[in-house]
Enzyme design. Structure first.
Site, short mmCIF file in Angstrom:
data_model
loop_
_atom_site.label_atom_id
_atom_site.label_comp_id
_atom_site.label_asym_id
_atom_site.label_seq_id
_atom_site.Cartn_x
_atom_site.Cartn_y
_atom_site.Cartn_z
N GLY A 183 0.81 -1.21 0.00
CA GLY A 183 0.00 0.00 0.00
C GLY A 183 0.85 1.26 0.00
N SER A 214 9.28 -2.31 10.88
CA SER A 214 10.69 -1.96 10.84
C SER A 214 11.50 -3.00 10.08
CB SER A 214 11.24 -1.80 12.26
OG SER A 214 11.09 -3.01 12.99
N GLU A 272 20.59 -12.17 22.40
CA GLU A 272 19.75 -13.36 22.30
C GLU A 272 20.35 -14.37 21.33
OE1 GLU A 272 15.33 -11.67 23.55
OE2 GLU A 272 15.69 -12.25 21.46
N HIS A 294 4.46 -20.27 47.46
CA HIS A 294 5.76 -20.86 47.79
C HIS A 294 5.78 -22.33 47.36
CE1 HIS A 294 9.44 -21.69 50.02
NE2 HIS A 294 8.84 -22.75 50.54
#
Length: 457
Positions: free
Chosen positions: A115, A141, A182, A435
């Site tokens: 577009g 991005s 990462e 816990h």
């Protein structure tokens, strides 16, 4: 030439775009969703989801190596990259199919193709003119490089790294931010030698400095090398590998160079500037309610200056849909959006770092507390170390939470509530944490900074 008309036209079907479309349709608006690739965008197909699949495979490799420590007989025989790829692709395909079904069920019209904004109310897609009372720009991005650093051959971006058909023996990683660390974590778990090059003084440089230093110690312990505060100068490559030269004259030799220096806004040649949208270095400028300078034209996600996070884009998409519908949604500032780095160890944070809090409130008005995960039973069980750091205004609210350790990303929900609701530690401290859980570490940190430490002196 055909024409289609909607209450809302969304250009881009990534996290921000599809979230806007879903929420707008829920609110009774007719929606046209334009996408040149696949709905789900970068996050689903070449970002968040597939990279976390690799990171889980890396975690399994590490646990297998250490199985004897837990009384389990197992042996690590290597990585079957074809099987890892099949596992990754199955997850993405399943999520993609589900998203397609949801969009269809909501009555959203999807328009395939690239577009281009041709007016404040029109997007042109091939021979189709798509008109909307409102338009949301959500074009996402791309992986950036540096001036003079060409991508190709053995110089790759995260998209190519994701699809590598082999495990490299030696990798140089340019950039010590989220993407760089990462992939470094994955490759190291798979047996590669890794060297990270970061121009800033620390790895994960956007985090609290104490967390960055802990992260560096953990990576150093894992055998991941890094060079900090030094800039890239050049790279040469041949059939055998790459040689990276730094500005201080040092060189790094590797099989591949991963360029992980951030992501740029995908806005070029889409008609934004020609239509009169205010831009800055490719980013679309908006006010805090995500309105551009042109009435009826909005922008969300990675093309808006600030954090480039899928969940930020997702929230912004919902926000704009509700704003258009007149619901007056609440603005969430970037600083109060949770961030997670899914390496080993994980890093999770929300709110102000201690340095930023001091800058904003003054040194005498800020206090912090670091709770060491060594005191947490569940962390000991799963074999992780790390800490939870809480930053507060003295006699005031919690303004930041910063964590490092395995699986701490799963704790960020409570931290986000504390920071965004401006909770006082004294108000949170009485709450009960199950816990044994790692979540107890947050409870202990809140107790301590409220002046009543239980498992700490």
């Amino acid at each position: 030439m055909s024409e289609q008309n909607f209450d809302l036209v969304v250009l881009g079907a990534g996290s921000g775009g599809y979230a806007a479309a879903l929420r707008a349709s829920q609110l009774g608006l007719t929606v046209g969703l334009i996408e040149k690739g696949k709905v789900g965008g970068t996050c689903l197909h070449v970002g968040c989801i597939p990279t976390k699949a690799l990171l889980h495979a890396a975690e399994v490799a590490d646990v297998t190596r250490e199985a004897a420590k837990y009384g389990v007989t197992a042996s690590f025989n290597g990585i079957d990259i074809a099987a890892v790829t099949a596992y990754r692709e199955e997850i993405v395909a399943s999520k993609y199919k589900g998203l397609q079904g949801l969009i269809k069920a909501r009555g959203i019209t999807t328009i395939e193709g690239e577009g281009r904004l041709t007016s404040p109310t029109t997007v042109q897609v091939g021979d189709i003119s798509v008109t909307g009372k409102n338009i949301i720009l959500a074009t996402g991005s791309y992986s950036r490089s540096l001036p003079g650093l060409d991508i190709g051959g053995r110089v790759i971006t995260s998209e190519q790294a994701l699809a590598l058909p082999f495990v490299p023996q030696r990798v140089a990683v340019l950039g010590g931010g989220v993407i760089g660390v990462e992939f470094s974590s994955v490759w190291r778990s798979w047996g590669a030698e890794v060297t990270i090059i970061e121009a800033l003084p620390h790895l994960v440089p956007n985090e609290d400095e104490s967390i960055s230093k802990s992260f560096e110690r953990a990576f150093r312990k894992r055998g991941i090398e890094f060079k900090l505060g030094v800039r890239f100068q050049s790279v040469t490559q041949n059939d055998n590998g790459v040689v990276v030269t730094l500005e201080n004259g040092e060189t790094v030799e590797a099989d591949l160079l991963l360029v992980a220096v951030g992501r740029g806004p995908s806005t070029a040649n889409l008609g934004y500037e020609e239509a009169g949208v205010n831009m800055d270095r490719g980013f679309v400028l908006t006010d805090e309610r995500l309105r551009t300078n042109i009435p009826g034209v909005w922008a969300v996600g990675d093309i808006v200056p600030g954090l480039q996070l899928a969940h930020r884009g997702f929230q912004q998409g919902i926000f704009v849909a509700e704003e258009i519908a007149g619901l007056n949604p609440v603005v969430v500032a970037d600083v109060n959006i949770p961030k997670v780095t899914y390496s080993d160890p994980e890093v999770a944070s929300v709110g102000l770092t201690e340095a930023k809090a001091v800058e904003q409130y003054g040194a005498d008005a800020v206090s912090s507390y670091d709770y060491n995960l060594a005191g947490n039973g569940k962390s000991h069980i799963i074999g992780t170390s790390g800490s939870v750091k809480v930053v507060r205004v003295k006699d005031g609210p919690v303004v930041g939470v910063h964590m490092i350790g395995a699986r701490v990303g799963e704790l960020i929900g409570e931290a986000q509530l504390a920071v965004n609701w401006e909770a006082y530690p004294e108000d949170i401290a009485p709450f009960i944490h199950a816990h044994p859980t790692q979540n107890e570490a947050l409870g202990e940190a809140f107790l301590a900074i409220a002046g009543k430490p239980l498992h700490a002196i």
